[in-house]
Design an enzyme around this catalytic site. Structure first.
Site, PDB file in Angstrom:
ATOM      1  N   SER A 141     -24.514 -50.831   2.139  1.00  0.00           N
ATOM      2  CA  SER A 141     -25.304 -51.647   3.059  1.00  0.00           C
ATOM      3  C   SER A 141     -26.702 -51.805   2.497  1.00  0.00           C
ATOM      4  O   SER A 141     -27.229 -50.894   1.842  1.00  0.00           O
ATOM      5  CB  SER A 141     -25.393 -50.974   4.430  1.00  0.00           C
ATOM      6  OG  SER A 141     -26.365 -51.607   5.246  1.00  0.00           O
ATOM      7  N   TYR A 155     -26.630 -44.786  10.507  1.00  0.00           N
ATOM      8  CA  TYR A 155     -25.828 -45.643   9.633  1.00  0.00           C
ATOM      9  C   TYR A 155     -26.427 -45.703   8.236  1.00  0.00           C
ATOM     10  O   TYR A 155     -25.714 -45.558   7.231  1.00  0.00           O
ATOM     11  CB  TYR A 155     -25.761 -47.045  10.239  1.00  0.00           C
ATOM     12  CG  TYR A 155     -24.952 -48.044   9.443  1.00  0.00           C
ATOM     13  CD1 TYR A 155     -23.560 -48.053   9.513  1.00  0.00           C
ATOM     14  CD2 TYR A 155     -25.578 -48.993   8.638  1.00  0.00           C
ATOM     15  CE1 TYR A 155     -22.812 -48.978   8.799  1.00  0.00           C
ATOM     16  CE2 TYR A 155     -24.845 -49.912   7.920  1.00  0.00           C
ATOM     17  CZ  TYR A 155     -23.462 -49.914   8.002  1.00  0.00           C
ATOM     18  OH  TYR A 155     -22.733 -50.831   7.282  1.00  0.00           O
TER      19      TYR A 155
END
Length: 246
Positions: A141, A155
């Site tokens: 990500s 996350y």
């Protein structure tokens, strides 16, 4: 396109979104593709039919990425169904957001189990089957390298862990001719983060190119890294984020 002709790939979390686009792109490039899914059996079957319509072998495997035995079993089932394995794409992931004060132990454990442990376990299992020219590609990500908003810490931490794992595994497997890389998507138009969603405008405002990416944008990079053209690329990270981290 036939850059991956004769190759056999496993894509975790391949029934929808970015994972589905990757599975289809690898098949378009000539690979036979197995994909894992947790609950979306109908969507997984749809992707398999699309793969088969391209003249490639497609296999759907039910496997919860939070379950170590299921992750290992998914790799072995893919190897058995495809007759071997050349490419592993670690795509399955979950999002647990919010401020640190609101995290539960279950949130922490679930995030690490799926986003980190499953990647490590699948890569370890797959590495036993990969030969010269093998590929391990993980989906990270853009938040792994720069956290541009509040509430993304858990996350981001899990995806940042994959950077170190990728670099270390590239060293470990390099002598066997196996490459290991990571792709960092930014805001991508999927059902998990739709381009018409409530937070979409705020995300676009952070980009150099103020629009959402498409799953095919990520799939194209994965297909390149899986190909012979990328034989000298390893331990590397590739941001496909519209310039949010520029």
């Amino acid at each position: 396109m036939s850059r991956l002709s004769g190759k056999r790939a496993l894509v975790t979390g391949g029934s929808r979104g970015i994972g589905a686009a990757i599975a289809l792109r690898l098949a378009q490039e000539g690979a036979d593709v197995a994909l894992t899914y947790e609950r979306s059996a109908d969507k997984a079957a749809e992707i398999v039919r699309a793969i088969e319509a391209l003249g490639r072998k497609g296999v759907a495997i039910a496997a919860d990425s939070a379950d170590v035995a299921a992750v290992k079993g998914g790799v072995e089932k893919a190897v058995s169904a495809l007759g071997g394995l050349d490419i592993l794409v670690n795509n399955a992931g979950i999002w647990r957001g919010g401020p640190v004060s609101e995290w539960t132990l279950e949130d922490i454990d679930a995030t690490l189990a799926v986003n980190v442990r499953a990647v490590v376990v699948a890569s370890q299992a797959a590495s036993a089957h990969l030969g010269e020219g093998g590929r391990i590609i993980s989906i990270g990500s853009c938040l792994a390298e720069r956290v541009v908003e509040q509430g993304a810490t858990l996350y981001a931490m899990s995806k940042a862990a994959l950077i170190g794992f990728t670099k270390g595994l590239a060293r470990d497997l390099g002598p066997r001719g196996i490459t290991v890389n990571i792709v960092h998507p930014g805001s991508t138009d999927t059902d998990m983060n739709p381009a018409a969603g409530a937070q979409a405008d705020a995300q676009r405002a952070k980009m150099a190119i103020p629009r959402y990416g498409k799953p095919d944008d990520i799939a194209g990079m994965v297909a390149y890294l899986a190909s012979e053209e990328a034989r000298f690329v390893t331990g590397a990270g590739f941001a496909i984020d519209g310039g949010v981290n520029t």
